[in-house]
Design an enzyme around this catalytic site. Structure first.
Site, PDB file in Angstrom:
ATOM      1  N   ARG A 137       0.804  -1.230   0.000  1.00  0.00           N
ATOM      2  CA  ARG A 137       0.000   0.000   0.000  1.00  0.00           C
ATOM      3  C   ARG A 137       0.833   1.275   0.000  1.00  0.00           C
ATOM      4  O   ARG A 137       0.543   2.213  -0.752  1.00  0.00           O
ATOM      5  CB  ARG A 137      -0.952   0.016   1.211  1.00  0.00           C
ATOM      6  CG  ARG A 137      -2.206  -0.807   1.009  1.00  0.00           C
ATOM      7  CD  ARG A 137      -2.679  -1.377   2.314  1.00  0.00           C
ATOM      8  NE  ARG A 137      -1.782  -2.441   2.734  1.00  0.00           N
ATOM      9  CZ  ARG A 137      -1.930  -3.718   2.402  1.00  0.00           C
ATOM     10  NH1 ARG A 137      -2.983  -4.106   1.734  1.00  0.00           N
ATOM     11  NH2 ARG A 137      -1.045  -4.629   2.764  1.00  0.00           N
ATOM     12  N   THR A 138       1.835   1.328   0.855  1.00  0.00           N
ATOM     13  CA  THR A 138       2.540   2.600   1.005  1.00  0.00           C
ATOM     14  C   THR A 138       3.252   2.977  -0.293  1.00  0.00           C
ATOM     15  O   THR A 138       3.106   4.092  -0.796  1.00  0.00           O
ATOM     16  CB  THR A 138       3.544   2.526   2.174  1.00  0.00           C
ATOM     17  OG1 THR A 138       2.826   2.145   3.346  1.00  0.00           O
ATOM     18  CG2 THR A 138       4.217   3.866   2.411  1.00  0.00           C
ATOM     19  N   LYS A 176      25.773  -4.471  -2.656  1.00  0.00           N
ATOM     20  CA  LYS A 176      27.250  -4.458  -2.749  1.00  0.00           C
ATOM     21  C   LYS A 176      27.876  -3.855  -1.504  1.00  0.00           C
ATOM     22  O   LYS A 176      29.089  -3.764  -1.401  1.00  0.00           O
ATOM     23  CB  LYS A 176      27.685  -3.643  -3.975  1.00  0.00           C
ATOM     24  CG  LYS A 176      27.127  -4.125  -5.297  1.00  0.00           C
ATOM     25  CD  LYS A 176      27.588  -3.181  -6.416  1.00  0.00           C
ATOM     26  CE  LYS A 176      26.923  -3.542  -7.733  1.00  0.00           C
ATOM     27  NZ  LYS A 176      27.188  -2.522  -8.765  1.00  0.00           N
ATOM     28  N   ARG A 223      11.605   3.613   3.000  1.00  0.00           N
ATOM     29  CA  ARG A 223      11.283   2.613   4.043  1.00  0.00           C
ATOM     30  C   ARG A 223      12.545   1.820   4.335  1.00  0.00           C
ATOM     31  O   ARG A 223      13.223   1.355   3.411  1.00  0.00           O
ATOM     32  CB  ARG A 223      10.172   1.673   3.587  1.00  0.00           C
ATOM     33  CG  ARG A 223       9.953   0.530   4.581  1.00  0.00           C
ATOM     34  CD  ARG A 223       8.700  -0.246   4.316  1.00  0.00           C
ATOM     35  NE  ARG A 223       7.526   0.548   4.631  1.00  0.00           N
ATOM     36  CZ  ARG A 223       6.279   0.089   4.521  1.00  0.00           C
ATOM     37  NH1 ARG A 223       6.059  -1.134   4.098  1.00  0.00           N
ATOM     38  NH2 ARG A 223       5.251   0.863   4.819  1.00  0.00           N
ATOM     39  N   HIS A 249       5.652   5.758  11.245  1.00  0.00           N
ATOM     40  CA  HIS A 249       5.088   5.676   9.888  1.00  0.00           C
ATOM     41  C   HIS A 249       4.128   6.872   9.768  1.00  0.00           C
ATOM     42  O   HIS A 249       2.899   6.705   9.767  1.00  0.00           O
ATOM     43  CB  HIS A 249       4.365   4.337   9.727  1.00  0.00           C
ATOM     44  CG  HIS A 249       4.041   3.953   8.317  1.00  0.00           C
ATOM     45  ND1 HIS A 249       4.094   4.852   7.256  1.00  0.00           N
ATOM     46  CD2 HIS A 249       3.648   2.766   7.787  1.00  0.00           C
ATOM     47  CE1 HIS A 249       3.744   4.211   6.153  1.00  0.00           C
ATOM     48  NE2 HIS A 249       3.476   2.956   6.444  1.00  0.00           N
TER      49      HIS A 249
END
Ligand code: ASP
Length: 308
Positions: free
Chosen positions: A57-58, A87, A108, A136
């Protein structure tokens, strides 16, 4: 409302005025979208979405919001495996690089505080889309927007936050965001997953009545809004402990029917087993409408952060 060029790092940064203005911008944009209007507000702007943890969703609602405003999107859905992070590149170096290609970054990351580290490294706005078990904030905005849309008010409600209050970043942000309004809090969790004192102290320092309990059925007799959460499997070092806790609270349609009338049932999603699917067809179940609201509130937020 003065959000132009600002980082969005915590729900605690907003004033009530800013939140209410975001609601009206979101209402206006939603109405224009629903009329089928094609918006060009962010034409020529690019938003990078950089996700070190899974998301449905986000990320997609941010990308939809940006594209609905006529902007473009650079999407790194699997930063850990599909970028130079694999890496060994550090977060500040990755962010500094992407800041050369985009006008803002939605991030995120599994570590608490990662969004702040990114904001320190970048000259462009960083929008925190979840920093581990931290916060959030944009979820909190869409949660407030949903409560206001469904209940026509936020003031005067009793809101029950239920489930993994220890590890759930959505409830950490939502509790802070709700403190801009006159609400009563029921924090419903087993002792092992209770709300961090940092958050409950934040509420008590602002003179809120905060009840902490593990009695869901009793809480539902008086709550106006129940905000269920998933037990956050990925934050458990011991999977046996997760198995023990995961079904501590299960909201069924029988429970909803025995609750206070017009109980609003919310969930940030994904739902696992903590709301049975027979709840979905009740008018009380707002969680998919809540997910839809994410697009409108993120459109409003992007429009303001980009300064249009
Ligand atoms: N989607 C929300 C989050 O990323 C809630 C959850 O995953 O349980 O925090």
């Amino acid at each position: 409302m003065n959000l132009k060029g600002t980082d969005i790092l915590t729900a605690a940064q907003f004033t009530r005025d800013q939140v209410e203005q975001l609601f009206s911008v979101a209402d206006g944009l939603a109405a224009r979208l629903q009329k089928g209007e094609r918006l060009r507000t962010l034409d020529g702007k690019l938003l990078a979405t950089v996700f070190y943890e899974p998301s449905t969703r986000t990320r997609l609602s941010f990308e939809a919001a940006m594209q609905r405003l006529g902007g473009g999107v650079l999407s790194v859905a699997e930063a850990k495996t599909a970028s130079s992070v694999a890496k060994g590149e550090t977060l500040p170096d990755t962010i500094r690089t992407i800041a050369n290609y985009a006008n803002a970054i939605v991030l995120r990351h599994p570590d608490v505080g990662a969004a702040q580290i990114a904001a320190d490294a970048a000259s462009i706005p960083i929008l925190n889309a979840g920093d581990g078990a931290g916060e959030h904030p944009t979820q909190a905005l869409l949660d407030l927007y949903t409560i206001r849309a469904e209940k026509k008010t936020i003031d005067g409600l009793r809101v029950a936050l239920v489930g993994d209050l220890k590890n759930g970043r959505t409830v950490h942000s939502l509790a802070r965001a709700l403190s801009l309004f006159k609400v009563d809090f029921s924090l419903v969790a087993p002792a092992a997953l209770s709300m961090p004192t940092e958050v409950s102290d934040y509420l008590r320092a602002r003179d809120f009545i905060v009840e902490e309990t593990n009695d869901l059925a009793r809480t539902l007799q008086k709550a106006d809004v129940v905000y269920m959460t998933r037990v956050q499997k990925e934050r458990f070092a011991d999977q046996k402990q997760y198995e023990k806790m995961k079904n501590f609270f299960i909201l069924t349609s029988d429970l909803v029917k025995s609750a206070k009338e017009n109980l609003l049932v919310m969930h940030p999603l994904p739902r696992i087993d903590e709301i049975t699917t027979d709840v979905d067809t009740l008018p009380n179940a707002a969680y998919f409408r809540q997910a839809k609201n994410g697009v409108f509130i993120r459109m409003a937020l992007l429009a303001e952060v980009f300064g249009n």
